[in-house]
Structures are given as structure tokens and as C-alpha cells.
Design a protein around this motif. Structure first.
Motif, mmCIF file in Angstrom:
data_model
loop_
_atom_site.group_PDB
_atom_site.id
_atom_site.type_symbol
_atom_site.label_atom_id
_atom_site.label_comp_id
_atom_site.label_asym_id
_atom_site.label_seq_id
_atom_site.Cartn_x
_atom_site.Cartn_y
_atom_site.Cartn_z
ATOM 1 N N ASN A 232 -1.297 -1.163 1.694
ATOM 2 C CA ASN A 232 -1.777 -0.554 0.449
ATOM 3 C C ASN A 232 -1.211 0.840 0.207
ATOM 4 O OD1 ASN A 232 -3.417 -1.043 -1.873
ATOM 5 N ND2 ASN A 232 -4.879 0.458 -1.098
ATOM 6 N N GLN A 233 -0.544 1.419 1.206
ATOM 7 C CA GLN A 233 0.096 2.712 0.988
ATOM 8 C C GLN A 233 1.360 2.590 0.141
ATOM 9 O OE1 GLN A 233 2.452 4.296 4.488
ATOM 10 N NE2 GLN A 233 1.614 2.429 5.449
ATOM 11 N N PHE A 234 1.899 1.360 0.041
ATOM 12 C CA PHE A 234 3.135 1.137 -0.692
ATOM 13 C C PHE A 234 2.818 0.795 -2.144
ATOM 14 C CE2 PHE A 234 3.959 0.073 3.737
ATOM 15 C CZ PHE A 234 5.110 0.808 4.003
ATOM 16 N N SER A 235 3.655 1.251 -3.061
ATOM 17 C CA SER A 235 3.395 1.012 -4.473
ATOM 18 C C SER A 235 3.670 -0.431 -4.880
ATOM 19 C CB SER A 235 4.230 1.961 -5.337
ATOM 20 O OG SER A 235 5.614 1.755 -5.114
ATOM 21 N N ILE A 236 4.424 -1.162 -4.055
ATOM 22 C CA ILE A 236 4.654 -2.584 -4.285
ATOM 23 C C ILE A 236 4.375 -3.332 -2.991
ATOM 24 C CG2 ILE A 236 6.376 -4.361 -4.818
ATOM 25 C CD1 ILE A 236 7.778 -2.389 -6.618
ATOM 26 N N CYS A 237 3.471 -4.302 -3.059
ATOM 27 C CA CYS A 237 3.194 -5.130 -1.885
ATOM 28 C C CYS A 237 2.620 -6.465 -2.343
ATOM 29 C CB CYS A 237 2.244 -4.448 -0.896
ATOM 30 S SG CYS A 237 0.568 -4.179 -1.504
ATOM 31 N N CYS A 238 2.779 -7.462 -1.505
ATOM 32 C CA CYS A 238 2.264 -8.804 -1.792
ATOM 33 C C CYS A 238 1.763 -9.408 -0.493
ATOM 34 C CB CYS A 238 3.343 -9.676 -2.413
ATOM 35 S SG CYS A 238 2.785 -11.343 -2.836
#
Length: 428
Positions: free
Chosen positions: A25-31
Motif C-alpha cells: 500500500n506504500q506504492f501508488s500502483i499495486c494489484c
């Protein structure tokens, strides 16, 4: 540089899963795709996570499928992302004029910097550098958030009960005139000034309704918090499978006589069986567009599966594709999925646009991955919260299959049943 995977031992599966979520969740893009240990047919991964984008493709149309195939061929790597419902306008001569307040792109895919695959006793970390150990250390040292902030999100609806019933009756007149046989009609529930912690809400939704095609998907300030029970399409080698859901009934206190009777009621419901068979025929026709002649078959017809709140009637349709058939061609031939449209597909999509009051966007689209071997697995985006943190707009939609024999009042109650887990999470 080619991506390589290294294995790290896992001693507490559930703890590591929570650590992965917080770390991602620290990354602006994740899946983050999670099957919640259902181990259904065609099971492959317990959890798979992609974070940070090395390369992205996003479009609101204009040869979207051709662009996707070019993106796949250029990168020859893992690609994660989504297909929005309104790609229908590129597949058929259609348009979308209703308002869209969440504002996901029609299509978005990214090649991640890091891929994590969680199994019962190991964590596989795939990177192009030699930083496997440092990624593992970062994940394993993450302390999952334990605070829970109570929510009291007021939910509004685009339809009153009476307006919904009136619309269903109008749709049944279309069926009577022969315009269509079955139509999936949806309504939106929303709040236009919601402030939530998306990860907290996703966790609560997963706890309340753990389903095998769940997804936590973040694209900058837009979020998909998904508890889907349905697979849209999987490709494994030359084999395609689709598993449409049509038929829903409430569960009553597990392992009770009333719960067993509900299961049997769904199993023998002539209405639900006819709905399921109609969609199975549509899916067979879609797969036949790209599969080798004579290979499309129904592996399971109208199986009954148990989920936390409901029983669902699920069928499995499969077929074989030649090596020359491209991923984008498969997606274009089968999208949007028949379970979320109805039959015949083009006409019911026109009626959906006419009678629904908001654009579907990512709802009733698909989220998933394409592997370097061009295998893929995508869910159907249902039982999901869509949230735009920039404009504070929160949305979820539910629908049901309308046939001539439907009772409008029952279809309205089915929509509320499908929304129950989400409403509970947002009002605790």
C-alpha cells in the motif's frame, strides 16, 4: 534484464499475507489478487501481488485491444491491470453517455517492478535486479496496521424501490417484444463525500465476505476493493475456461436445515436454471469465436457453490485455442462477460445504457494478470467498492438477471442481498 524468482520460507501464511498488503500500500500502483484458500477448480495461486510500475498502458478507447497486444508483445513480462465495461464501445457500435464519477480508465495495464507469489509455505519474489533478499526483508519486517476506525458512511441509491420495479417492468416489455431474452440490470449505491482508509475497508470486506477472486487494486488515488466470487476468463496454455454465475440465494446460519433447503431450492429453481443455461449458451458462442472448431464444451453445468452470504449457481465452459490466437483477440471476442450483460449481447448493452443511471466503468469489467507466457486469469468485478480519494466518491453496484418470468420485487431484494456485505462494512 530478465525477471528471476527466488523462494523464501513462510511459517505463518496469514501473517505474511497481511504484511504483503501493508507493504504494497506504500506504492501508488499495486494489484493484490487473493483466492482466500478456496482451492476451486483451475486453482493456480493463493495470492499474487504486483507493485510499482516499470511501464504502463492506459486508454479510454481508440484501438485499446490492439494497444494491449502491442504492450504485451513489447514487454514479454508480467502485466497486471483491468478492462472496464465501457470497452464495449470499441467492440460494438455503442456509446456511453451516463455519468462516471469514479473515473477509472477503460483499460489500464502495468508491468510491475516486483511480483510476489504467496503459497502455503513459501513466498516467491520476482525482480529484475538482485534485490530479492532486501524485498523479502522489507515484507517480513512490515507490521500490519491493527487500528480500526469505525465507519458510518451514509449510502444513497440511484433508484428508489418503486423506480427500480417500474424499470424492471419496462425491461420485461422489451423481452415480450422480442428485443432480448435476458438482461443484467444494475443499480448504483454511492456516497459523494466519503473519507475512508481503502486498505482498512478492503480488510473488513475480506473478513466479512472472503471470496475466491478478491482484489485490492490501487491506481494512484483510485481504488478497487473487490470481493468477487466469479471468474471471467482464464487461459492456461491452449486451454480457455470461463465460469459464469447466474443464480443466487441467501444462506441461513451454516449447517442448519434451512440453509440446506435454500441450497436445494436454488439447485431446482427453474428460473435460475434457465438464466444459467442462457448465459452458458452465450459464453459458448463467445469462446467459439476464437477456439478451435469442436473444442468448446461445458465441463460443469449449474454447480452449486457455497460462499459466506450466498449460494451461487456456477457453470464452467472451456475450449482450446491455437498458438496463433492472440490474448487481445481472446479478450475482445469474449468481453464484456455474458453474465453481466444478457442475451443477445449487443441489444442488451443498448438497453443497459438506456435504463441504468450511471456508467458502469470498472464495475462488471475485469481485473487480473497476463503472464510472460501469455497465460492469464481475470475476475468479474462484482461485489466491489470503487473509490476515488481525490473527489471522495464511493460507489458500488449490484444487479440481477431480468427475464420475462422475473418478479421485480424479488430482483430488488436480490440486489440488496448482494450489497449486504458491503453495506455492513461501511456502517460499522
Amino acid at each position: 534484464m530478465k525477471r528471476t524468482f527466488c523462494s523464501f520460507p513462510v511459517h505463518d501464511f496469514l501473517q505474511v499475507k497481511e504484511q504483503m498488503l501493508d507493504w504494497a500500500n506504500q506504492f501508488s500502483i499495486c494489484c493484490f489478487l487473493d483466492d482466500h484458500q478456496y482451492r476451486l477448480r483451475e486453482h493456480r495461486f493463493e495470492c499474487i501481488l504486483a507493485v510499482n510500475a516499470e511501464s504502463v498502458l492506459h486508454t479510454t478507447g481508440d484501438r485499446a485491444f490492439e494497444q494491449l497486444q502491442g504492450f504485451i508483445d513489447k514487454n514479454s513480462d508480467w502485466c497486471f491491470g483491468h478492462l472496464g465495461y465501457d470497452l464495449k464501445n470499441e467492440i460494438e457500435t455503442l456509446q456511453s453517455n451516463n455519468a462516471d464519477f469514479v473515473q477509472f480508465d477503460d483499460l489500464f495495464f502495468f508491468v510491475p517492478e516486483i511480483v510476489l507469489i504467496l503459497r502455503s509455505n513459501e513466498l516467491l519474489i520476482g525482480v529484475k535486479s538482485r534485490e530479492h533478499a532486501s524485498v523479502a526483508a522489507a515484507v517480513f519486517s512490515t507490521v500490519p496496521a491493527t487500528t480500526h476506525q469505525p465507519l458510518q458512511i451514509e449510502i444513497k441509491s440511484r433508484f428508489t424501490r418503486d423506480a427500480y420495479i417500474d424499470t424492471v417492468q419496462q425491461l420485461q416489455q422489451h423481452i415480450l417484444r422480442g428485443d432480448c431474452y435476458e438482461i443484467n440490470f444494475c443499480q448504483e449505491f454511492y456516497n459523494d463525500n466519503a473519507v475512508i482508509d481503502p486498505l482498512q475497508v478492503y480488510r473488513a470486506l475480506s473478513k466479512e465476505s472472503p471470496n475466491p477472486f478478491s482484489c485490492y487494486y490501487r491506481l494512484e488515488e483510485k481504488y478497487l476493493l473487490c470481493a468477487s466470487p466469479e471468474r471471467y476468463l482464464r487461459k492456461s496454455g491452449s486451454r480457455l475456461i470461463s465460469q459464469p454465475i447466474k443464480g443466487t440465494i441467501q444462506r441461513n446460519n451454516k449447517r442448519t436445515e434451512s440453509d440446506r433447503l435454500n441450497r436445494e431450492t436454488l439447485q431446482h429453481s427453474s428460473k435460475d436454471r434457465s438464466e444459467n443455461i442462457m448465459i452458458v449458451d452465450l459464453v459458448r458462442n463467445d469462446l467459439a469465436k476464437v477456439c478451435t472448431e469442436g473444442s468448446v464444451k461445458v465441463d460443469e453445468l449449474m454447480g452449486i457453490y457455497a460462499f459466506p452470504q450466498v449460494y451461487q449457481m456456477i457453470s464452467t465452459v472451456s475450449g482450446e485455442v491455437a498458438d496463433t490466437v492472440r490474448v487481445a483477440d481472446i479478450l475482445k471476442a469474449t468481453f464484456p462477460m455474458g453474465s453481466m450483460t444478457g442475451a443477445p449481447k449487443k441489444r442488451v448493452m443498448e438497453l443497459i445504457e438506456q435504463y441504468e443511471r450511471t456508467r458502469r466503468g470498472l464495475f462488471s469489467g475485469a481485473a487480473g494478470y497476463i503472464s510472460p507466457e501469455q497465460d492469464m486469469d481475470f475476475n468479474v468485478v462484482i461485489r466491489s467498492i470503487l473509490y476515488n480519494a481525490s473527489n471522495r466518491y464511493l460507489s458500488f453496484q449490484t444487479g440481477s438477471a431480468i427475464t420475462y418470468y422475473s418478479r421485480a420485487e424479488d430482483e430488488y431484494e436480490e440486489c440488496l442481498l448482494k450489497a449486504a456485505a458491503i453495506k455492513k462494512v461501511l456502517n460499522t
